[in-house]
Design an enzyme around this catalytic site. Sequence first.
Site, PDB file in Angstrom:
ATOM      1  CG  ASP A 146      -2.058   0.993   1.093  1.00 27.23           C
ATOM      2  OD1 ASP A 146      -2.433   1.312  -0.057  1.00 27.23           O
ATOM      3  OD2 ASP A 146      -2.570   1.454   2.129  1.00 27.23           O
ATOM      4  CG  HIS A 190      -4.144  10.503   3.056  1.00 27.08           C
ATOM      5  ND1 HIS A 190      -5.220  10.377   3.913  1.00 27.08           N
ATOM      6  CD2 HIS A 190      -3.272   9.507   3.398  1.00 27.08           C
ATOM      7  CE1 HIS A 190      -5.012   9.333   4.719  1.00 27.08           C
ATOM      8  NE2 HIS A 190      -3.837   8.797   4.423  1.00 27.08           N
ATOM      9  NE  ARG A 248       4.997  12.869  10.671  1.00 25.52           N
ATOM     10  CZ  ARG A 248       6.317  13.051  10.600  1.00 25.52           C
ATOM     11  NH1 ARG A 248       7.131  12.309  11.299  1.00 25.52           N
ATOM     12  NH2 ARG A 248       6.814  13.964   9.802  1.00 25.52           N
ATOM     13  CD  GLU A 263      -5.929   4.685   4.991  1.00 21.69           C
ATOM     14  OE1 GLU A 263      -5.276   3.892   4.297  1.00 21.69           O
ATOM     15  OE2 GLU A 263      -5.419   5.455   5.835  1.00 21.69           O
ATOM     16  CD  GLU A 286      -5.531   2.909   0.094  1.00 23.00           C
ATOM     17  OE1 GLU A 286      -4.842   2.164  -0.646  1.00 23.00           O
ATOM     18  OE2 GLU A 286      -5.246   3.131   1.284  1.00 23.00           O
ATOM     19  CG  ASP A 338      -5.626   0.268   3.822  1.00 21.24           C
ATOM     20  OD1 ASP A 338      -5.666  -0.829   4.408  1.00 21.24           O
ATOM     21  OD2 ASP A 338      -4.692   1.079   3.955  1.00 21.24           O
ATOM     22  NE  ARG A 378      -7.757   6.359   9.918  1.00 22.53           N
ATOM     23  CZ  ARG A 378      -7.066   6.191   8.809  1.00 22.53           C
ATOM     24  NH1 ARG A 378      -5.806   5.803   8.854  1.00 22.53           N
ATOM     25  NH2 ARG A 378      -7.627   6.407   7.647  1.00 22.53           N
ATOM     26  CD  GLN A 404      -3.007   4.419  10.806  1.00 25.00           C
ATOM     27  OE1 GLN A 404      -4.236   4.420  10.724  1.00 25.00           O
ATOM     28  NE2 GLN A 404      -2.250   5.029   9.922  1.00 25.00           N
ATOM     29  CE1 TYR A 462       2.080   7.278  14.211  1.00 29.17           C
ATOM     30  CE2 TYR A 462       3.235   7.273  12.123  1.00 29.17           C
ATOM     31  CZ  TYR A 462       2.760   7.958  13.212  1.00 29.17           C
ATOM     32  OH  TYR A 462       2.950   9.297  13.298  1.00 29.17           O
ATOM     33  CE  LYS A 498      -3.298   2.082   7.572  1.00 29.00           C
ATOM     34  NZ  LYS A 498      -4.078   2.964   6.731  1.00 29.00           N
ATOM     35  CB  THR A 528      -7.552  -4.774   2.661  1.00 30.59           C
ATOM     36  OG1 THR A 528      -6.585  -4.589   3.700  1.00 30.59           O
ATOM     37  CG2 THR A 528      -7.414  -3.669   1.638  1.00 30.59           C
ATOM     38  CB  THR A 538      -6.059   7.770   1.834  1.00 29.94           C
ATOM     39  OG1 THR A 538      -5.835   6.700   2.730  1.00 29.94           O
ATOM     40  CG2 THR A 538      -7.434   8.357   2.053  1.00 29.94           C
ATOM     41  CD  GLU A 581      -7.254  12.619   4.844  1.00 29.34           C
ATOM     42  OE1 GLU A 581      -7.498  11.432   4.524  1.00 29.34           O
ATOM     43  OE2 GLU A 581      -6.743  13.436   4.059  1.00 29.34           O
TER      44      GLU A 581
HETATM   45 MN    MN Z   1      -3.997   2.845   2.960  1.00 24.31          MN
END
Ligand code: MN
Length: 431
Positions: free
Chosen positions: A135, A142, A151, A208, A210, A242, A246, A249, A253, A262, A266, A359, A373
């Site tokens: 992915d 995004h 972050r 997500e 995609e 996907d 959250r 994640q 991550y 994740k 999917t 995404t 988002e």
């Molecule tokens: Mn993705």
Amino acid sequence: MQISANNPNRKSWLPVSEGCDFPIQNIPFGVFLTKDDIITIGTRIGDYVIDLGAFHQLGYFKGIPLTDDMFMQDSLNDFISDGRKTWRLVRNRIADVFDAKNPDLRDNPKNREIIIFDIKDVEMLLPINVGDFTDFSSSKEHATNISLMFRGKENSLTPNWLHFPIGYHGRASSIVVSETLIRRPYGQSLPFGEENPIFGPSKSVDMELETAFVTTDANNFGEPVPVDEARDYIFGMVLLNDWSARDIQQWEYVPLGPFMGKSFATTMSPWIVTLDALEPFKCEGAKKELKPLPYLQQKLKESSYDIKLEAYLQTENGDENLLTKTNFKYMYWSMSQQLAHHTVNGCNIRSGDLMGSGTISGPTKESLASMLELTLGGKEPITLKDGSTRSFFNDGDIVTLKGYCTKDTVRIGFGNCTGKILPPLKYKFPK
Ligand code: MN
């Protein structure tokens, strides 16, 4: 070789309603289970599926070099291995046989009975045996939005982002076909401001939006695929949700990237729309803000596709809520650049590998392609038609992705990519 299957003036003797994703110009490939419990490879025109195993047996592919059992399989991997020339011959022939002017099958009710089924009478299966799933993160919008939330402002885009298509190796075993039910996953998360993690069902299951492309055997182990040849190794595209937890994640991550948040599921759409069918919808890709290194410089200007993408949330009362409208052309990196980058270190790509776009968020508020988002990390929940609000998805929610291209009178679409969220499994974990 010409792609005669794309002729926009062609009409089929099978009825195709207006606005249908599957006119005779599409001819996608999928795998389905018939009422008689037979698994076969097929294509679709309008609301009819065509059993290509039977079609081949009855001689309609005469003159095209194909093994006898090519379409009597439970995945498209072998057909995809045959390469672009065969894909093109097969699509052209199907278009010819189903052309309104061709009486061969049209006027043969016995064979029609064997070959053609109503879409309602078959069950769509996963079209490929996914070997590896990668992915990418190829929408700059995004990546910027997520970085801001995860972050902080000072890290709005990582320093490598404009230099190559960022990606991670995902999980192939949990890729499921549209309409497969999705269980809310369990996992660890760190509640805001806490020092110790908690365990339980995810509180922030997200989508997500995609697309993904399916590859054929592209290169030998150790050899890269040049960016300007990469398109030859892409069979076609699907829609991909996907699913992302959250809370899981965010806690996991750093430092190695996405993992359990994740890998629980999917969802992919069942029909692979070939790159050949998408040819008339090519368009220029996003403008590069930095000149990439030479191995990522693509000669072809029209390196993207104008594919309209939408996501809907259906609540338990049946209301359809439009969540977002975006477009594949917002992608910063093209599929060719993704494939060239993926193989530049000598990593070999096989038939049936799946490469997620990442995404596809666009530049406006209405084109954000994840709940994370759309709701600013849950801070600004959205209100649905029934008056309820969502930061992320509830149990019982049905999420559907749609995608289609239009030009003049032709519309080529992907069908639906749907998943319903079930409550977490009742399971006694150790206390
Ligand atoms: Mn993705």
